[in-house]
Write a protein that holds these residues in place. Sequence first.
Motif, PDB file in Angstrom:
ATOM      1  N   GLU A  27      -4.068 -82.563 -50.834  1.00 34.79           N
ATOM      2  CA  GLU A  27      -2.884 -81.750 -50.581  1.00 34.79           C
ATOM      3  C   GLU A  27      -3.024 -80.338 -51.122  1.00 34.79           C
ATOM      4  O   GLU A  27      -2.434 -79.394 -50.576  1.00 34.79           O
ATOM      5  N   GLU A  28      -3.779 -80.159 -52.190  1.00 34.47           N
ATOM      6  CA  GLU A  28      -3.875 -78.847 -52.835  1.00 34.47           C
ATOM      7  C   GLU A  28      -5.039 -77.998 -52.307  1.00 34.47           C
ATOM      8  O   GLU A  28      -5.241 -76.881 -52.781  1.00 34.47           O
ATOM      9  N   ASP A  29      -5.768 -78.507 -51.337  1.00 37.12           N
ATOM     10  CA  ASP A  29      -6.942 -77.786 -50.849  1.00 37.12           C
ATOM     11  C   ASP A  29      -6.551 -76.522 -50.080  1.00 37.12           C
ATOM     12  O   ASP A  29      -5.506 -76.461 -49.419  1.00 37.12           O
ATOM     13  N   VAL A  30      -7.424 -75.524 -50.154  1.00 37.04           N
ATOM     14  CA  VAL A  30      -7.278 -74.304 -49.370  1.00 37.04           C
ATOM     15  C   VAL A  30      -8.461 -74.226 -48.412  1.00 37.04           C
ATOM     16  O   VAL A  30      -9.569 -74.680 -48.743  1.00 37.04           O
ATOM     17  N   PHE A  31      -8.237 -73.699 -47.218  1.00 41.17           N
ATOM     18  CA  PHE A  31      -9.283 -73.623 -46.207  1.00 41.17           C
ATOM     19  C   PHE A  31      -9.785 -72.197 -46.068  1.00 41.17           C
ATOM     20  O   PHE A  31      -9.010 -71.263 -45.902  1.00 41.17           O
ATOM     21  N   LEU A  32     -11.108 -72.063 -46.125  1.00 40.35           N
ATOM     22  CA  LEU A  32     -11.785 -70.782 -45.988  1.00 40.35           C
ATOM     23  C   LEU A  32     -12.626 -70.874 -44.718  1.00 40.35           C
ATOM     24  O   LEU A  32     -13.645 -71.553 -44.678  1.00 40.35           O
ATOM     25  N   ILE A  33     -12.180 -70.215 -43.658  1.00 39.30           N
ATOM     26  CA  ILE A  33     -12.770 -70.390 -42.332  1.00 39.30           C
ATOM     27  C   ILE A  33     -13.407 -69.086 -41.879  1.00 39.30           C
ATOM     28  O   ILE A  33     -12.758 -68.039 -41.852  1.00 39.30           O
ATOM     29  N   ALA A  34     -14.688 -69.165 -41.525  1.00 40.16           N
ATOM     30  CA  ALA A  34     -15.421 -67.980 -41.103  1.00 40.16           C
ATOM     31  C   ALA A  34     -15.749 -68.050 -39.623  1.00 40.16           C
ATOM     32  O   ALA A  34     -16.220 -69.080 -39.120  1.00 40.16           O
ATOM     33  N   SER A  35     -15.491 -66.963 -38.917  1.00 43.23           N
ATOM     34  CA  SER A  35     -15.875 -66.845 -37.513  1.00 43.23           C
ATOM     35  C   SER A  35     -15.906 -65.378 -37.161  1.00 43.23           C
ATOM     36  O   SER A  35     -14.890 -64.692 -37.303  1.00 43.23           O
ATOM     37  N   ASN A  36     -17.051 -64.901 -36.695  1.00 43.01           N
ATOM     38  CA  ASN A  36     -17.143 -63.483 -36.365  1.00 43.01           C
ATOM     39  C   ASN A  36     -16.174 -63.111 -35.249  1.00 43.01           C
ATOM     40  O   ASN A  36     -15.436 -62.131 -35.346  1.00 43.01           O
ATOM     41  N   SER A  37     -16.145 -63.917 -34.198  1.00 40.27           N
ATOM     42  CA  SER A  37     -15.245 -63.624 -33.084  1.00 40.27           C
ATOM     43  C   SER A  37     -13.822 -64.084 -33.364  1.00 40.27           C
ATOM     44  O   SER A  37     -12.855 -63.470 -32.912  1.00 40.27           O
ATOM     45  N   GLY A  38     -13.682 -65.197 -34.073  1.00 42.03           N
ATOM     46  CA  GLY A  38     -12.359 -65.701 -34.423  1.00 42.03           C
ATOM     47  C   GLY A  38     -11.534 -66.202 -33.258  1.00 42.03           C
ATOM     48  O   GLY A  38     -10.306 -66.268 -33.352  1.00 42.03           O
ATOM     49  N   VAL A  39     -12.182 -66.592 -32.147  1.00 42.13           N
ATOM     50  CA  VAL A  39     -11.411 -66.996 -30.967  1.00 42.13           C
ATOM     51  C   VAL A  39     -11.788 -68.361 -30.416  1.00 42.13           C
ATOM     52  O   VAL A  39     -11.085 -68.884 -29.537  1.00 42.13           O
ATOM     53  N   ASN A  40     -12.876 -68.971 -30.882  1.00 45.30           N
ATOM     54  CA  ASN A  40     -13.320 -70.226 -30.296  1.00 45.30           C
ATOM     55  C   ASN A  40     -12.399 -71.390 -30.631  1.00 45.30           C
ATOM     56  O   ASN A  40     -11.719 -71.405 -31.662  1.00 45.30           O
ATOM     57  N   GLY A  41     -12.403 -72.390 -29.740  1.00 47.78           N
ATOM     58  CA  GLY A  41     -11.457 -73.490 -29.832  1.00 47.78           C
ATOM     59  C   GLY A  41     -11.491 -74.272 -31.126  1.00 47.78           C
ATOM     60  O   GLY A  41     -10.443 -74.588 -31.698  1.00 47.78           O
ATOM     61  N   SER A  42     -12.685 -74.623 -31.618  1.00 49.15           N
ATOM     62  CA  SER A  42     -12.762 -75.436 -32.833  1.00 49.15           C
ATOM     63  C   SER A  42     -12.281 -74.668 -34.051  1.00 49.15           C
ATOM     64  O   SER A  42     -11.621 -75.231 -34.938  1.00 49.15           O
ATOM     65  N   ILE A  43     -12.579 -73.377 -34.099  1.00 50.41           N
ATOM     66  CA  ILE A  43     -12.195 -72.547 -35.234  1.00 50.41           C
ATOM     67  C   ILE A  43     -10.679 -72.382 -35.306  1.00 50.41           C
ATOM     68  O   ILE A  43     -10.039 -72.650 -36.324  1.00 50.41           O
TER      69      ILE A  43
END
Length: 251
Positions: A112-128
């Motif tokens: 519950e306390e986790d934070v998500f750090l998500i990297a994507s150069n385009s930032g538009v793909n479905g999985s991201i």
Amino acid sequence: MIAGAPDLLAEATGRLERLAAAAADGAYDPAIDLMVDAIDAGGVIQAFGTGHSQAFAMEMAGRAGGLIPTNGIALRDVVLFGNREPAALFGSELERDPNVVGELLRVTRIGEEDVFLIASNSGVNGSIVGLALAVKERGHKVIAVTSLEHTNSVEPQHPSGVRLAEVADVVVDNLAPRGDTTLTIADGVGVGAVSSITGAFVAQLLTLGVAQRLADAGGTPPVYLSANVPGGDEHNRALQHLYRDRIRWSV
């Protein structure tokens, strides 16, 4: 001799200097705040990237000098721990599939306390975008590392019609240009991609910021030692034990 080496060095160095200046001015403090809050609350940092942005998650999780309470998430997890066939990993289809998110979450232990750090150069793909939306719905904070120049110049690919940067609570610009490449040769062929270079630097700036904040508060930052130095394995195992059910030891 590589004729363009000085030009590529100048392009990369200029961006790294801008990133360092932003860090010195406190631009990354909101991201560091979320990461420190998660660790203080007993959570971990969930790092995710696809394509070449997997390198960002690898820079954050399971490496010497990295924060031990960091879990690397990768699309290959749906093969290694789920029911997908290995052939699913070839090409970019899985990266663009928003429906893979459910499978990915089922094979990832999330607190519950986790934070998500998500990297994507385009930032538009479905999985991201799909993962960012899914964990936000679960109440998690999301930090995005993306190219604002690139993402704002292309259309979202997720059915929601939004970009990663529009979902995230905090956005860190990796300063990569549209298309990622910085140099042109032979009839306009683009070369000299920099997002992996700037992304790795951002990852280290965030790690440094979190470790310094924990040390300033009187604690000992839970950081990996190299397994290739005396005592490294023993040090790492002792701290990994604290998060043994929360992290995979490498990505």
